[in-house]
Design an enzyme around this catalytic site. Structure first.
Site, PDB file in Angstrom:
ATOM      1  N   CYS A 265       0.830  -1.197   0.000  1.00  0.00           N
ATOM      2  CA  CYS A 265       0.000   0.000   0.000  1.00  0.00           C
ATOM      3  C   CYS A 265       0.869   1.254   0.000  1.00  0.00           C
ATOM      4  CB  CYS A 265      -0.911   0.026   1.227  1.00  0.00           C
ATOM      5  SG  CYS A 265      -2.001  -1.402   1.358  1.00  0.00           S
TER       6      CYS A 265
ATOM      7  N   PHE B 185      10.509 -12.334 -20.480  1.00  0.00           N
ATOM      8  CA  PHE B 185      10.118 -12.870 -21.786  1.00  0.00           C
ATOM      9  C   PHE B 185      11.091 -13.947 -22.271  1.00  0.00           C
ATOM     10  CE2 PHE B 185       8.135  -8.617 -21.778  1.00  0.00           C
ATOM     11  CZ  PHE B 185       6.813  -9.011 -21.953  1.00  0.00           C
TER      12      PHE B 185
ATOM     13  N   ARG C 196      11.637 -16.985 -23.832  1.00  0.00           N
ATOM     14  CA  ARG C 196      10.801 -17.801 -24.714  1.00  0.00           C
ATOM     15  C   ARG C 196      11.657 -18.316 -25.865  1.00  0.00           C
ATOM     16  NH1 ARG C 196       5.477 -13.779 -24.790  1.00  0.00           N
ATOM     17  NH2 ARG C 196       5.239 -13.750 -22.500  1.00  0.00           N
ATOM     18  N   GLY C 197      11.638 -19.631 -26.038  1.00  0.00           N
ATOM     19  CA  GLY C 197      12.460 -20.213 -27.083  1.00  0.00           C
ATOM     20  C   GLY C 197      13.923 -19.942 -26.828  1.00  0.00           C
ATOM     21  N   LYS C 198      14.546 -19.221 -27.748  1.00  0.00           N
ATOM     22  CA  LYS C 198      15.971 -18.904 -27.634  1.00  0.00           C
ATOM     23  C   LYS C 198      16.198 -17.398 -27.500  1.00  0.00           C
ATOM     24  CE  LYS C 198      18.538 -22.676 -27.827  1.00  0.00           C
ATOM     25  NZ  LYS C 198      19.614 -22.939 -26.842  1.00  0.00           N
ATOM     26  N   ARG C 199      15.301 -16.726 -26.789  1.00  0.00           N
ATOM     27  CA  ARG C 199      15.491 -15.289 -26.615  1.00  0.00           C
ATOM     28  C   ARG C 199      15.000 -14.866 -25.240  1.00  0.00           C
ATOM     29  NH1 ARG C 199      11.111 -11.882 -26.766  1.00  0.00           N
ATOM     30  NH2 ARG C 199       9.137 -12.740 -27.509  1.00  0.00           N
TER      31      ARG C 199
END
Length: 248
Positions: A99, A232, A234-237
């Site tokens: 808060c 992020f 994800r995959g190869k990044r």
């Protein structure tokens, strides 16, 4: 109690038909500290001692497991006895954390991350693959978050309906086993707000990586505390939002 149960549902596509579906179990857990301060959580019904240990460390209520006198669990109530010290000050920081910008007060009480750890990008990708493979309940129900603590060849993973509790559990498990957090990193599924990152920094972990996004408060907290934050994945990044020198 199992982490999931089977229920009846109706599936609607070209037709409507009754099908069995698995749903994740969740319970209300209460943590009472020194018989007074109490917090309530929704959590998955397993590894409650690890949860309590990680919560106490991540919220700054104790500095190490040596400050925990005892943890007793009965009927989803966790009674924790800790060395009291400056508990009143610490309690105010916990109770006000969500808060009126309370996280900013908390981040000022957290020292910078002290670690020379360097991690290869490929190690991040491999840890994510292993974490997802370990997320059995998530694959069956779609109803859990998952977090993993990676220390060299050691890999510990927990699923929970709460992303915060999943991270508490891996921190607690590592602390109970004497893991060197400065040589560890966390991968997990979920957004990265400030309160999550402060929890990780308090444990001493220098790197956190998620397949989701940071929030602006999380970005500011990572910058201030020296935490390396990846989003992020994800995959190869992935994106590195703070202190990129630890990723090689």
């Amino acid at each position: 109690m199992s982490l999931y149960r089977e229920v009846d549902a109706f599936r609607v596509d070209d037709e409507r038909r009754r099908v069995p579906e698995k749903v994740v179990n969740d319970i209300e857990v209460r943590i009472r500290i020194n018989g007074g301060m109490e917090q309530r959580f929704t959590a998955s019904p397993q590894a409650l001692e690890e949860f309590a240990t990680g919560y106490l460390l991540g919220e700054g209520l104790v500095d190490s497991v040596d400050d925990i006198v005892s943890i007793e669990i009965s009927d989803n109530i966790i009674d924790a006895e800790i060395e009291s010290g400056d508990l009143d000050i610490r309690r105010e920081l916990v109770m006000g954390s969500d808060c009126f910008g309370g996280w900013r007060q908390r981040v000022e009480m957290v020292g910078p991350v002290d670690s020379d750890l360097r991690v290869r990008a490929d190690d991040i990708f491999l840890a994510f693959k292993r974490m997802v493979k370990s997320a059995v309940v998530w694959r069956m129900t779609g109803g859990t978050h998952v977090a993993a603590l990676v220390t060299g060849d050691e890999f510990r993973v927990f699923e929970d309906v709460s992303r915060h509790v999943a991270v508490d559990k891996v921190i607690g498990s590592g602390a109970m086993d004497g893991v060197n957090f400065r040589e560890s990193f966390i991968v997990y599924s979920g957004r990265m707000p400030a309160d999550m990152l402060i929890k990780v920094v308090r444990a001493g972990v220098p790197i956190i990586a998620s397949n989701a996004a940071p929030t602006s408060s999380g970005y500011d907290a990572a910058q201030r505390t020296g935490l390396t934050m990846l989003g992020f994945v994800r995959g190869k990044r992935f994106n590195i939002y703070s202190h990129p020198e630890r990723i090689i």
